[in-house]
Each structure stands twice: as C-alpha cells, then as structure tokens.
Scaffold this motif. Structure first.
Motif, mmCIF file in Angstrom:
data_model
loop_
_atom_site.group_PDB
_atom_site.id
_atom_site.type_symbol
_atom_site.label_atom_id
_atom_site.label_comp_id
_atom_site.label_asym_id
_atom_site.label_seq_id
_atom_site.Cartn_x
_atom_site.Cartn_y
_atom_site.Cartn_z
ATOM 1 N N VAL A 1 0.859 -1.177 0.000
ATOM 2 C CA VAL A 1 0.000 0.000 0.000
ATOM 3 C C VAL A 1 0.894 1.224 0.000
ATOM 4 O O VAL A 1 1.838 1.305 0.771
ATOM 5 N N ASN B 1 -2.522 -1.238 6.718
ATOM 6 C CA ASN B 1 -1.171 -0.891 6.312
ATOM 7 C C ASN B 1 -0.353 -0.337 7.479
ATOM 8 O O ASN B 1 0.878 -0.453 7.499
ATOM 9 N N GLY C 1 -5.073 9.131 0.552
ATOM 10 C CA GLY C 1 -4.185 8.877 -0.585
ATOM 11 C C GLY C 1 -3.802 7.427 -0.769
ATOM 12 O O GLY C 1 -2.880 7.116 -1.513
ATOM 13 N N THR C 2 -4.492 6.519 -0.068
ATOM 14 C CA THR C 2 -4.095 5.122 -0.112
ATOM 15 C C THR C 2 -4.168 4.539 -1.524
ATOM 16 O O THR C 2 -5.165 4.690 -2.213
ATOM 17 N N GLY D 1 1.023 5.427 0.355
ATOM 18 C CA GLY D 1 0.233 6.505 0.938
ATOM 19 C C GLY D 1 -0.597 6.011 2.093
ATOM 20 O O GLY D 1 -0.562 4.834 2.450
ATOM 21 N N SER D 2 -1.324 6.937 2.702
ATOM 22 C CA SER D 2 -2.186 6.503 3.785
ATOM 23 C C SER D 2 -3.430 7.358 3.759
ATOM 24 O O SER D 2 -3.487 8.378 3.070
ATOM 25 N N SER E 1 -5.847 1.092 4.434
ATOM 26 C CA SER E 1 -4.951 2.077 5.021
ATOM 27 C C SER E 1 -4.708 1.756 6.496
ATOM 28 O O SER E 1 -3.595 1.886 7.008
#
Lengths: 349, 504
Positions: A203, B404, A209-210, A205-206, B401
C-alpha cells in the motif's frame, strides 16, 4: 588446606538448592510443554518465536479471509452459470419463435415465457451472499439493479446509456456538450474491492491517498456491469446488457419483427461469451484462492513445525534430564545425613 | 641461685594455661554453628628469663624454665579475604536487585506465556482484517472497537504496572536507606564499645587484644553493609574502624553520619549525605541498582538525577512513544466526509481531516497512561464505517490504510524505525536481554563471593578434628602439669621431711 564444618555445610546447602532449582526448572518445562515462559530465558529464540507467531496469526487471518471470499465468489460463479443457462433457454425460445409459420398467439406465449426468464435474471443480478449483494460492485449495501419504469438502472445509472471509458474501459457516464471532447465520468458504487490474502499487500500513501498495488491483493468484488454488460454495441446498436437485450427481444417477439429477431439471436448468442468471460474471471480468482489456501496451509504446517522446534520441549530429552536431576537430588538428600562426618571425637575414649 | 618454690609457679601457670586452652576449645566447638563466628586461638608465649638485667645480676639460666604464659585470645581471620568479599558483595547486591526488578517488569509485561501487548495488537489487526475482507457490518465494526479498547487498556495497564514497580522500588530504597543508616550507627556504637574493651598486653609492643565477639558482630554488620554500596574499611590500633561508604566517610570512630532519602520534583529520587549534602554516588550495591531502576532513562536522561541505565522510566518512555505513534498512525486513516459532497473534508490549509480514533485524557501527558479510544468512536462502533467512501459505496481502501499501519515502517519519536510489532518485539526483547545480562552477571559475581565465603570458612571456620586434637593436647599437658605438681611436692617433701634425719 583446612576443611571446616562451615565449608561443608555451605557447600552442601549451595549444591542442594542448585539441584532443586534445576529439578524444578525441568519439572516446569515438562508440565508446561514449553521451553521458556520469559523472554530472558532465551532472548534470541523467543525473538524468533515471536516472528513465527506473527506469521502464524497472519496466515490464520488470510485463511479466514480466503474462506469467506471463496463463498462469495462461488456464489457469484453459480449465479452467472444460472444466467448463462437462462440465456441458452432464451436462445431456444428465440429459434422457436423466429419462424413466420408460428401463430401470433404462440409467439405471445413465448414472449411471456421470456418475460419470466427476464424477471429471473433480474432476481439473480440482485442476489445476496450473506450481507452483501453479489453483483453490486462496491455498493454492496443495497440492491444494485432496478427496472422501475421499464428502464434498467444500476445503482441509479441507466445501464444502456453508459459507455466504457476509452482509457480504462470502465463504465462511465458521458458528457458530450463538446462533441469533440466528450467527458467520461466513472460511475459510483462500482469500485474494485480487494482483499489481503498474504501476497504481501503493498500500500502506498495513507488515509485518503491510499493506493494499493493490485498485484499484491485479490479482487473480491464482482461488478454487475462487467458480468451482465452495459451500454450498446457500437457496431450493431444492440444493448450489451442481457436484461436490456431481453427487453428488446421480447418486444420484437411480440411484434413479430423477424428481421430484428435474427439480429437478437446473434446478440443473445454473443452474450454467452461475455457471461462465460465473467464466469471464467470469477472461476480464475476462485481457483487462485484455492491455490493460495493450499499454499497457506503448507506454510502454516511449516510454521507450526518451526514453532514446535522453537517453543516446545523435546519431551524425551527433557525426560532424561529430569531423571538425572531427580537422581542427583535424591543423592543430595542422602548425603545430607552424612553432612556431619565422624570426627576425632567419635574415636576418643 | 634457683628459688626454692620456683617450679610451683611455673606449673601453676602451665595448668591455668592449659585449662584456658580447654576453655577456648569448648568455646570454639560451642560456636560451631553460630553465623559469623570466627575461630579463636589462645596466644601462648614462652616466658623469657632474664639474668643480667635484674637488680641482682645472676647467670641467665638461674631463672630459666619459667614455662609459658597467655598473651591473649585472638581471632583467626584474613582481612584481605574480608576486603575482597565486600567488594564482590556490592556487585552481587547490584545485580541481584537489577535481576529482581527486571524480572518483576518482565512478568508484568509478559507476552510469552500470557496475552500482553503483542497479543492485543494481533487481535486488533485481525479485527480490522476481518472488517476489510468481509462486509462492513456493525458486528465487525464492534469487534474492531472492542479490540482497540482492550489494546488501550493493555497500554494503560502496562503503565500502571510499571508505576507500581517503581513505587515499590522507591519504598524499598527508603527501607534500604534506613537499614544502612542503622548499620552505620551500630558500627559506630560497636567502635565505642570495642575501644573501651581493647587493651594492650603488657610487655608486647603492638599486640592489642579486644572483645572477639564484638569483632564478629561488627564484621557481620560490615558484610551486610557491603551489599548496599561499595565500602572500604580502615582499622586503627585501638581496634576501632573507619568506614567509607561510596567514597564518603560514613563512620569515624564512634560517630556515624546518615543518608537522606529525597524525592525530587522530576519524579526521580536521590540519596544525599546528611553532613555535607553531597549525593551518594555508589559504584555498585543495592543503592546504585535501586537508583538505576527508579531513575534510569536510558540515553535520554534529561536531568542530573536521571541515570543512563535502562530503568523503569526508560521502559515507560518507550511505551509512551509507542502510544503516541500508534494513535497518530490510526488517526490518519479514515477521513471525515463532507455530508453534502461526500468528499473528504479538508482544513483551510487543504489538509484532509481524519476521524480521530485514539486520543489522550485531557490534562495528562500524552502517553500510555492516558491513551483511550475517542468518545466519538467509543460511543458509536459504526464511527469508522459510514460513509466510508466519497460516493457512499462500500470502499475498503480506508481499511487497507488501517491494515497498512501494521505492516509499514513507522518512525517512532524514540528514534526507532520499523513496524509496530517490530517495536513491541524490540521492547520486550530489550527487557529480556537486560534481565538476562544482569542475571548472568549475578551468577558470575555470586560464584566469586561463594568461593570467597568458602575461603573465609576455610580460614575462620571451626574444625572439629583440630579442636579435638587441641583438646587432647591441652588435657595431656594439664595432666602432665598436675603430675609435675606432685613431683615438685614430693621433691620438697623429701627435702623437708626426710632430709637430715640421719641417726634419729
């Protein structure tokens, strides 16, 4: 060297407690089955054991993910197969009705039959697996297809008016106010949903913006648009969607428009291909999950073996140590009665 | 010319000497099992006779044969061994304390045998993974919330446990301090008593004799004192001693100073000498260990009170850093959507506004002690669910996310760079290694003190065989002296009663 009483007692007590603590450590290992209960007992090995535990629980989670995904995909697959079967049925009925010899009343009957088949397709398109609508793309919370007012919509978008975005191929609405530069907007609720099955999900970004690397995950969602078609064929002008195609076919059948019915037949036959592509796509993902699952199983077995080596006490070995410790403990106890050895006083008269 | 009755005195002295010898044998055997007892020995000397230096010169042999006399009763003890033992004992005290405290911490923060922080993270990870892979239902969202809550609870629990250990250690140090004060006081008192009981044997220049039993008592106190700090002992001719503790004169003659226990405003503690206010700066012993664990902040020591060892503050700092980084990472995963446009909201700077999942109690330091699930989320498990994407559709990107966060490398404000689980793994293994190191040092130093204790027992212990042999020797000598008395008596009898009776 002088040997004094205190030296002997001190030595005895020291060795006694040493023996007893070795025996009790060995007993603890045997009764718990684990080599250590604290990190400090073997830091390096515990660190490795932690690593293995981490991999194991991830594997468990991937396995659970795959198992639930498999259900979803196989439901999608069998539903597509059913639609495929229905389309074969439609083809047969079309062949029956596509002759001038058939009286209009008979055609009417066939048209009615086709209508009920069409209804069936709509139901299947809105099929549910668990909490989710199977063919709803990313809008799994509500039934995706609706034919209110005789117009088929997918999440509120009129299916036949959608066009594939020339670059991505994804169903989009088109704004042709500037005919030279049509603006394509991808429809909502039709994103791809991916799951992590232990391919090393990457992955970037976070938060907002993932960006997920689609090669590192498996697609879970099945888009109703991809499965059943959208828009019209630019060459033939026939609707791509099976439901819309059937609407047209039924009308042609009722009206006895044989020229159109011939074209319908070709289109229906063509729709097989798309359905089969859908089935294959789902099937490929499903069998990929099968493979992944068996790989994960293999990994888990390996990991468990490693864990066993790292954390479990080799029983036979420990048993022998235990016996040895017990033996020396018994000997120590026996020695205790001799800790005050005879001295000169025992021999003085 | 030999005095007529000279032999009687010699014999009497000999009998008394051998009887005293038997007394000491008996004393030694009686004290066989008494802790800290040092074997005693009768110091006997042969009496020198002087011929020419007396008032009336005589031939040197005239008065020869005066027998033996008692100089005193001395202890058989090797001061060098005492010194070595006390040096090593300070190390034993240090490593023992460190091992004990680190062991306590390890048990409190255990992840091997029981479910600790690692397991809490694992469960949180699993819950998010399930939410990511299956439908965004309230059930799944609730599991995420529950596991998140228990994770924050584990962190707070860890913090509380570490605080408890720190408080316990502060209390222990206070008690140790009182013990040391009382030990120093008692040594000073013993100095006083000993100096009064000490006498120099007439006619010997340097041999002082004193109360052996008080020496034993004082030595036992010194041994005990040596486990608290590094001490050194200087003995004076009058048998009093000066003791320095951690390089500071603690006992001089009959005066002892005291150590004060001080709680500083920065949550550290320190020990200071009463007399000049300087801090007690020990190189070893329980004092150093306690101060290290209570004040040890690793390399991040900020004030003078803090030590560079990895003590409780270090491990608390790490937890705090983890908590902050953890909260920050998850607070940047799920955006707040505008209710009208359904797009992520942004602040005036154009930055996306994210839902705050973890927060810290108001008015407290941001760290493990105050971390909690925010009220918004805590009251509503669905807080993380809807609407999850710009178009209101199910979109698991944001869960990706979240997932992650577990797999990506994060920079922690302690300087650690790596995954969250890597951080925790590093945390527990560092603690494990610290404990392992101290434990093995403890084993090594304890082995040395043990062998020194053996050496001391070898020199100062009582041997039954030896005492038995002495007993026989003294008894035989005593018997012989009695016989001697009879012989002398007979000789005088001959002289007095039988001499000059010829022709009677």
């Amino acid at each position: 060297m002088r040997i004094t009483q205190r030296m002997m007692t001190r030595g005895y007590i020291d060795r006694m407690s040493g023996n007893l603590s070795r025996l009790s450590a060995s007993n603890r290992k045997l009764s718990s089955g684990t080599k250590y209960t604290r990190v400090s007992e073997n830091t390096a090995e515990v660190a490795r054991a932690f690593e293995v535990r981490e991999k194991l629980y991830r594997n468990e989670q991937y396995t659970a993910n795959i198992e639930s995904a498999q259900g979803e995909l196989s439901s999608a697959e069998s539903n597509l197969m059913i639609v495929n079967g229905i389309m074969q049925n439609v083809q047969n009925r079309l062949l029956q009705g596509d002759t001038g010899t058939l009286p209009a009343s008979e055609r009417k009957l066939i048209a009615n039959e086709l209508k009920s088949l069409q209804q069936e397709i709509l139901q299947i398109s809105n099929a549910k697996f668990g909490e989710k609508y199977t063919f709803a793309g990313s809008g799994t919370g509500k039934a995706p297809f609706d034919n209110a007012g005789g117009v088929l919509t997918y999440h509120g978008y009129e299916v036949d008016k959608l066009e594939p975005d020339p670059t991505t191929g994804r169903p989009s609405t088109v704004d042709r106010t500037d005919p030279a530069h049509p603006v394509y907007t991808e429809i909502n609720f039709n994103k791809d949903i991916y799951i992590d099955v232990g391919l090393g999900m990457t992955v970037a970004g976070s938060g907002v913006g993932t960006q997920v690397d689609t090669n590192s995950v498996v697609k879970l969602s099945t888009s109703g648009m991809e499965a059943f078609g959208f828009g019209v064929d630019p060459n033939t002008g026939m609707p791509n969607n099976v439901y819309s195609l059937l609407s047209k076919t039924i009308a042609d059948m009722e009206n006895g428009n044989f020229t159109e019915m011939d074209r319908d037949l070709t289109a229906v036959t063509g729709s097989y291909d798309r359905l089969l592509v859908g089935v294959t796509d789902v099937g490929t993902r499903s069998s990929f999950l099968d493979d992944t699952l068996s790989r994960l199983d293999g990994d888990s077995i390996n990991l468990k073996t490693t864990q066993q080596k790292l954390e479990a006490v080799p029983l036979e070995e420990e048993m022998i140590y235990n016996k040895t410790h017990e033996m020396s403990w018994m000997v120590t106890l026996q020695l205790g009665s001799k800790i005050i050895p005879p001295s000169i006083f025992d021999f003085l008269r | 010319m030999r005095p007529t009755f000279m032999g009687f005195e010699t014999t009497k002295r000999g009998m008394m000497l051998n009887q005293k010898g038997l007394d000491i044998v008996s004393h030694n055997i009686s004290n066989l099992g008494v802790t800290g007892y040092t074997r005693q020995r009768l110091d006997q000397v042969s009496i020198t006779s002087q011929g020419t230096q007396g008032r009336y010169a005589a031939k040197p042999y005239t008065l020869a044969g005066q027998g033996a006399d008692i100089n005193g009763v001395t202890q058989v003890r090797d001061p060098y061994l005492d010194k070595r033992f006390r040096m090593e004992n300070a190390d034993v005290g240090y490593y023992n304390k460190m091992t004990e405290v680190l062991g306590d911490m390890e048990t409190s923060l255990d992840d091997v045998d029981s479910a600790g922080l690692k397991v809490a993270i694992e469960k949180f990870n699993k819950a998010i993974s399930t939410l990511h892979a299956s439908a965004p239902t309230t059930t799944n969202a609730n599991i995420v919330l529950t596991t998140a809550k228990s994770l924050t609870q584990v962190l707070r629990q860890y913090d509380v446990k570490l605080n408890n250990i720190s408080n316990q250690q502060q209390y222990d140090l206070e008690v140790s301090n009182e013990t040391v004060n009382s030990l120093m006081e008692r040594i000073a008192n013993l100095n006083e008593s000993i100096s009064k009981e000490t006498f120099a044997k007439e006619g010997t220049n340097s041999a002082y004799f004193g109360p052996n039993e008080l020496f034993d008592e004082r030595n036992a106190l010194l041994d005990e004192l040596s486990q608290y700090a590094d001490i050194s002992v200087t003995t004076h001719p009058d048998n009093t001693i000066d003791v320095t503790v951690a390089g500071h004169a603690a006992v001089t003659g009959n005066r002892a100073t005291t150590i004060n226990f001080i709680r500083n405003s920065d949550n550290t503690v320190s020990l200071a000498w009463q007399d000049d206010g300087t801090s007690v700066d020990s190189n070893g012993g329980i004092f150093k260990a306690s101060l290290d664990v209570i004040n040890g902040r690793g390399g991040a020591g900020k004030s003078d009170h803090e030590s560079l060892e990895r003590g409780i503050p270090y491990y608390k700092d790490q937890l705090d850093s983890f908590s902050r980084t953890f909260a920050d990472a998850f607070n940047n995963t799920i955006p707040v959507l505008d209710p009208v446009t359904n797009k992520p909201q942004t602040d005036p700077d154009g930055k996306v506004i994210y839902k705050q999942l973890f927060g810290f109690e108001q008015g407290k330091d941001l760290g493990a002690s105050s971390i909690q699930v925010t009220k918004d989320w805590g009251d509503n498990p669905n807080f993380i669910l809807l609407p999850t994407s710009a178009d209101g559709a199910y979109d698991n990107t944001y869960y990706q996310s979240m997932l992650n966060v577990f797999s990506k490398d994060i920079s922690f404000d302690t300087g650690f760079q790596g995954t969250m689980e890597g951080f925790v793994k590093g945390y527990v293994t560092t603690l494990g290694e610290d404990k392992q190191f101290n434990e093995s040092r403890l084993g090594a130093t304890a082995a040395i003190t043990n062998s020194l204790l053996d050496n001391i027992a070898q020199v100062s212990g009582v041997s039954m065989d030896e005492e038995g042999a002495d007993m026989m020797a003294y008894t035989k000598a005593y018997n012989a002296m009695s016989r001697m008395m009879t012989t002398l008596d007979e000789a005088l009898d001959t002289l007095i009663n039988r001499t000059g009776v010829v022709g009677r």
